[in-house]
Design a protein around this motif. Structure first.
Motif, PDB file in Angstrom:
ATOM      1  N   ASP A  96      -3.692   1.140  -4.397  1.00  0.00           N
ATOM      2  CA  ASP A  96      -4.715   0.195  -4.847  1.00  0.00           C
ATOM      3  C   ASP A  96      -4.524  -1.198  -4.248  1.00  0.00           C
ATOM      4  N   THR A  97      -3.498  -1.374  -3.416  1.00  0.00           N
ATOM      5  CA  THR A  97      -3.255  -2.672  -2.781  1.00  0.00           C
ATOM      6  C   THR A  97      -4.260  -2.895  -1.666  1.00  0.00           C
ATOM      7  N   ILE A  98      -5.059  -3.959  -1.780  1.00  0.00           N
ATOM      8  CA  ILE A  98      -6.112  -4.213  -0.780  1.00  0.00           C
ATOM      9  C   ILE A  98      -5.963  -5.580  -0.095  1.00  0.00           C
ATOM     10  N   LEU A 132     -11.163 -11.729  -3.296  1.00  0.00           N
ATOM     11  CA  LEU A 132     -11.694 -10.738  -4.233  1.00  0.00           C
ATOM     12  C   LEU A 132     -13.205 -10.807  -4.291  1.00  0.00           C
ATOM     13  N   HIS A 159       0.831  -1.218   0.000  1.00  0.00           N
ATOM     14  CA  HIS A 159       0.000   0.000   0.000  1.00  0.00           C
ATOM     15  C   HIS A 159       0.858   1.258   0.000  1.00  0.00           C
ATOM     16  N   ARG A 178     -14.499  -7.509  -5.680  1.00  0.00           N
ATOM     17  CA  ARG A 178     -13.549  -7.164  -6.740  1.00  0.00           C
ATOM     18  C   ARG A 178     -13.364  -8.308  -7.749  1.00  0.00           C
ATOM     19  N   HIS A 185      -7.926  -6.279 -14.571  1.00  0.00           N
ATOM     20  CA  HIS A 185      -7.948  -5.227 -13.546  1.00  0.00           C
ATOM     21  C   HIS A 185      -7.257  -5.669 -12.255  1.00  0.00           C
ATOM     22  N   VAL A 186      -6.839  -6.928 -12.195  1.00  0.00           N
ATOM     23  CA  VAL A 186      -6.210  -7.468 -10.986  1.00  0.00           C
ATOM     24  C   VAL A 186      -4.713  -7.631 -11.222  1.00  0.00           C
ATOM     25  N   ARG A 192     -12.630  -1.876 -10.622  1.00  0.00           N
ATOM     26  CA  ARG A 192     -11.564  -1.009 -10.160  1.00  0.00           C
ATOM     27  C   ARG A 192     -10.246  -1.778 -10.175  1.00  0.00           C
ATOM     28  N   ARG A 193      -9.185  -1.047 -10.396  1.00  0.00           N
ATOM     29  CA  ARG A 193      -7.859  -1.677 -10.345  1.00  0.00           C
ATOM     30  C   ARG A 193      -7.619  -2.218  -8.938  1.00  0.00           C
ATOM     31  N   THR A 194      -7.199  -3.457  -8.847  1.00  0.00           N
ATOM     32  CA  THR A 194      -7.002  -4.120  -7.565  1.00  0.00           C
ATOM     33  C   THR A 194      -5.626  -4.764  -7.542  1.00  0.00           C
ATOM     34  N   TYR A 209      -6.420  -8.874   4.310  1.00  0.00           N
ATOM     35  CA  TYR A 209      -7.045  -7.946   3.369  1.00  0.00           C
ATOM     36  C   TYR A 209      -7.674  -6.798   4.138  1.00  0.00           C
TER      37      TYR A 209
END
Length: 503
Positions: A244-246, A416, A239, A421, A473-474, A437-439, A259
């Motif tokens: 975008d790091t979740i 996810l 992060h 996501r 997106h991942v 969304r970008r993940t 997460y």
């Protein structure tokens, strides 16, 4: 004379027929043995099958277990532990911080300098050491005194340029790769040991206090400011570099994931106090279990021989500590069923003697005669096996590793799905048309970074599960030393929050 010649000719014919008969029988015997060995391999392949349908069922099971673990304590195989980490680092942190990381087979000490910008992060010193096996079954005092003495030697080597010459207390993050029930960012009690550790009197002990006591006994002016699971450290580091790091996953000796979860979804904790509206949850996913997991007789035997039988079933299918032993057990079974590996080696009969890095070396052996396979087998007491047998061993490595990687991908897809996501609109939200969304998922550990075939199989399976439209997106982002550096960043981040609050 003619009669003698006839008799000799007849005798020669009889002898030739006898020799031919023996050769045919020997050949038939070898073929039967080879068929038995091939049958064992086919049974292994069938037992380890992970078709897409089964993986998607597992994705659903992971998401369901995650939800159940957030609702109540003990409601799920996944512990879903609160970490009290709600403010992740953003790049504005300043200062010099330390981290001591106790993993499954090593410990690491680092010093990090932060200059207030992401680009100014400097890892000024790193030491990595193997954990002596004698510590695995020692006492808490012996273990933590050993860690404290190692940290003391690290600091003594800093010299005059470090903060050792200043009247400043050092702030330390303790990265601890074992299940802990945290009571705050800087405290938590051990739930149980994993990865081969078995120090019984430590269950229920505050881990940070144990280390702090050892540091105090040595007169070290060091404050254990954070107790951090390695996955949480990896998420922090990810992060820091990419907001975008979740989520983060560690594939090393063992395996675990964490997460970022909305606090209103953590039902078992009434009104968790956070400023961000979210909190990092440590899943402890090594203990995940489902009837959908493709378990073999070798997994059952390994579990029975382990220190924590009937526990950590998922980790024992995907963790680096165990993959080598699964391969060893298959080869041993073949040795007992056939003599293609020669006499049964006592070394081959020893649990956990085959390490996963050796499996990787055999699996990725690209020499024409598979010389690396021959070398590893020689260390196991198996000598001079023909090329086709070496190819058989490579296939065993492939089957076991492919299953592990695909199961790992399903675990990530389950996370996810839980947070919405995966393209299905999960996470408690429904939408006719979801905007993806970008993940970013941070990944750390030698199994992923050093084992190319594991990495490729996992990445391929994740795309299969999610589909191309979602998978684009991942981002799976590999990192090195992220858990240690990220833990130090969490200390810096919490220090920044306290400083702002006091102004």
């Amino acid at each position: 004379m003619g009669k003698v010649l006839v008799m000799l000719t007849a005798a020669t014919a009889v002898l030739a027929c006898s020799v031919a008969t023996v050769m045919v029988r020997s050949r038939m015997k070898r073929r039967r043995k080879w068929r038995r060995v091939v049958g064992i391999l086919q049974d292994l392949e069938e037992s380890c099958e992970t078709p897409l349908g089964r993986l998607r069922q597992m994705v659903d099971a992971v998401a369901v277990e995650m939800q159940a673990g957030l609702v109540s304590e003990g409601g799920s195989k996944l512990k879903m532990l609160l970490t009290f980490v709600d403010d992740l680092p953003n790049g504005s942190e300043r200062g010099t911080y330390y981290a001591l990381h106790l993993g499954g087979s090593y410990f690491r000490i680092i010093r990090v300098y932060l200059g207030g910008q992401r680009s100014s992060l400097q890892v000024q010193d790193v030491e990595r050491h193997c954990i002596p096996t004698s510590l695995l079954n020692s006492t808490s005092e012996v273990l933590f005194d050993f860690l404290a003495s190692s940290l003391q030697r690290f600091i003594e080597k800093e010299g005059h340029e470090s903060i050792s010459s200043q009247d400043v207390k050092r702030e330390l993050a303790f990265t601890f790769s074992f299940p802990v029930k945290q009571t705050s960012l800087s405290s938590g009690v051990l739930i149980k040991w994993t990865k081969g550790f078995a120090i019984s009197e430590m269950a229920g002990e505050d881990i940070a206090e144990c280390l702090q006591g050892a540091l105090n006994r040595r007169g070290l002016d060091i404050h254990v400011a954070a107790l951090v699971n390695d996955t949480v450290g990896a998420l922090s580091f990810g992060h820091y570099h990419d907001p975008d790091t979740i989520a983060a996953v560690v594939f090393g000796t063992g395996s675990n994931a964490c997460y970022l979860e909305r606090t209103d979804a953590i039902i078992k904790c009434q009104n968790p106090r956070t400023t961000s509206g979210s909190m990092v949850v440590n899943m402890e996913w090594g203990n995940f279990w489902s009837s959908r997991l493709p378990r073999t007789s070798y997994d059952i035997e390994l579990d029975a021989d382990s220190l924590n039988s009937n526990d950590m079933g998922f980790e024992k299918m995907i963790g680096g500590m165990y993959l080598g032993d699964i391969v060893r057990r298959v080869v041993l079974r073949m040795s007992k069923e056939s003599d293609i590996f020669g006499p049964i080696s006592s070394i081959l009969s020893t649990p956990f003697v085959l390490r996963t890095d050796s499996v990787s070396a055999m699996h990725e052996d690209d020499t024409p005669e598979l010389q690396e396979v021959a070398r590893v087998l020689k260390h196991l007491g198996v000598r001079k096996v023909p090329l086709k047998v070496r190819k058989l061993v490579v296939k065993i490595c492939d089957v076991v590793t492919r299953r592990a990687a695909r199961l790992a991908a399903a675990g990530i897809a389950g996370i996810l799905k839980k947070v919405g996501r995966d393209g299905s609109g999960g996470g408690g939200r429904k939408s006719d048309k979801q905007v993806m969304r970008r993940t970013v998922v941070a990944v750390e550990g030698g199994l992923y970074s050093n084992y190319r075939m594991f990495r490729e199989y996992m990445d391929e399976a994740l795309i299969d599960i999610l589909g191309d439209d979602v998978a684009q997106h991942v981002v799976i982002k590999a990192m090195e030393d992220g858990s240690s550096i990220g833990s130090a960043l969490l200390v810096a981040s919490s220090h920044s929050v306290r400083t702002i609050a006091s102004v």
